[in-house]
Write a protein that holds these residues in place. Structure first.
Motif: not given
Length: 480
Positions: A98-103, A140-142, A190-193, A466-473
């Motif tokens: 799953v982490v490899g998928t994100a990468l 597909t989600g990741v 982190a989500l992928a993990y 994830t979008s909310l994380v970007v907004l918060g950052a």
């Protein structure tokens, strides 16, 4: 009257492209032309369009040469070792897979094309998911969420559209957003993990022998066979994989607004690991050139269009010294270049009429009058929050060309710079790439043999988070 006509024009544009009654390019041209006549300023249409084209020419040049550059990098095999390395890294551990998928999705997303990203990612990792009996909606989600974060690159759709709509430099929008986007990408990993741990718990600890994918020769063979792109140009969108979507020119075609396109073949084309365009002896040169190009882009040493123009010319000259080979490579990516350039210059009509007739100004005044004074100075935050649902329920064309200019005008009335609005408008892209209005997502679910409804139910909550994380950052770093 201009206020009403402006909203009606935007509404007509959104409805027609969302219902697929008109192509985005046709709608961007014909609808504003009609409304320019309706407001009694048809005689000035030419002036509005020419001014718009002059303003957007640098953006069009950036997108054109970025497509050629990354297309050539795919042709010569720059990403092939990356795919093989990730396959070796994954082995039979669900967490690694799953982490490899994100990468993999994040790396391949550098070319700005969602369709290519999904083709390479799914084709490389689908055999592992099937053999390990892992959930395909996790894949597909990741992949979609990682691609959504990376879709904010300057040669990707949203940033280019925001720059086009607000007449800003793409670098001024993107570079300050890098810390927030980096946090978003960390959130994806982190989500992928977490999802990988969940899959490991569900399936139990698998051994390589049990998975039957550990034999090095088998692994190498699979890695060789599953390198997938889209024909020689690495860009085609499979109509068959889209499963009834009509092929469309989606966010790889409306994000043709940004650097991608549809091929038109009936099947995804495999990139032969022994294809004639490979340049293994030049691999490190191409890798160094790409790193140098991205570094100069971030440092803003030269304007982005100039960097990609020089990079594309250098990549073609070194990798394909013979004139006929250079022509063949350019021709292989010509359709994508034409789609992108056409979309940008069509946008000149829409933005030119919206601005030239005064409709944007009147709509902004009406909108500003309805915003509480307490929220006015926080239009960046308001835009960021609105971008999450709006970019999901409408195309990037509709949001960036129809809504963002109004938000920018409203923000300007409260002292918020247009560039801050542009940055905030990128927040929702992690969710946008799973929107039903993005044809590339149908390539993703079609190749993964996942029902779109299942993908949506699984992905939306994680992508929105994830979008909310970007907004918060962005708020934390003072970017928005």
């Amino acid at each position: 009257m201009l206020t009403i006509l402006g909203f009606v024009m935007i509404g007509a544009f959104l409805v027609l492209i969302m219902m697929k009654k008109m192509s985005p390019m046709a709608a961007l041209v014909l609808i504003p032309a009609l409304f320019c006549v309706l407001v009694g300023q048809g005689a000035h249409l030419g002036d509005y369009v020419l001014k718009g084209i002059g303003d957007l020419a640098p953006t069009a040049a950036m997108l054109m040469f970025a497509i050629i550059y990354f297309g050539v990098m795919i042709d010569v095999g720059l990403f092939d070792p990356v795919v093989r390395g990730i396959l070796r890294f994954c082995k039979a551990d669900p967490v690694r897979v799953v982490v490899g998928t994100a990468l993999l999705a994040a790396i391949v997303s550098l070319d700005g094309d969602g369709s290519t990203t999904f083709m390479i990612t799914v084709s490389a990792l689908y055999p592992l998911y099937k053999r390990l009996k892992m959930s395909l909606v996790v894949m597909t989600g990741v992949a979609a969420t990682a691609n959504g974060v990376m879709n904010t690159l300057p040669w990707g759709g949203p940033t280019a559209r925001a720059a086009t709509a607000l007449k800003l430099d793409a670098g001024d929008i993107f570079v300050p957003m890098i810390p927030a986007l980096a946090v978003g990408l960390v959130a994806v990993f982190a989500l992928a993990y977490v999802l990988g741990r969940r899959e490991r718990k569900r399936l139990g600890l698998l051994t390589l022998g049990e998975a039957r994918v550990v034999d090095e020769t088998v692994e190498e063979k699979e890695a060789e066979q599953v390198l997938v792109g889209a024909g020689a140009g690495g860009k085609g969108v499979a109509a068959a994989a889209a499963r009834g979507t009509g092929g469309g020119s989606g966010d790889a075609g409306t994000d043709a607004g940004a650097g991608a396109g549809d091929g038109g073949g009936d099947e995804p084309q495999v990139l032969d690991p022994h294809r004639a365009t490979l340049r293994p002896k030049l691999y490190w040169f191409n890798a160094a050139l790409t790193v140098a190009l991205l570094t100069l882009l971030i440092l803003q040493t030269l304007p982005i269009p100039v960097l990609f123009l020089l990079g594309a010319a250098l990549a073609l000259t070194v990798n394909f010294p013979h004139m006929k080979d250079q022509k063949a490579r350019v021709a292989a990516h010509a359709e994508n270049v034409l789609n992108v350039a056409g979309m940008v210059f069509a946008a000149a009509v829409f933005t030119g009429v919206l601005t030239g007739t005064g409709m944007v100004e009147h709509m902004a005044r009406w909108l500003v009058s309805g915003i509480p004074d307490a929220l006015g100075p926080h239009m960046g935050l308001v835009t960021g929050v609105l971008s999450i649902p709006l970019t999901y329920f409408m195309s990037n064309d509709g949001f960036y060309f129809g809504i963002v200019p109004i938000l920018a005008e409203a923000g300007a009335a409260h002292g918020v710079a247009p560039v801050e609005i542009a940055r905030a408008s990128l927040v929702g892209q992690a969710l946008h790439m799973s929107s039903p209005l993005v044809p590339a997502v149908y390539v993703l679910v079609g190749m993964a043999k996942v029902e779109f409804g299942d993908h949506t139910r699984f992905t939306v909550k994680w992508a929105a988070l994830t979008s909310l994380v970007v907004l918060g950052a962005g708020l934390l770093f003072g970017i928005l």
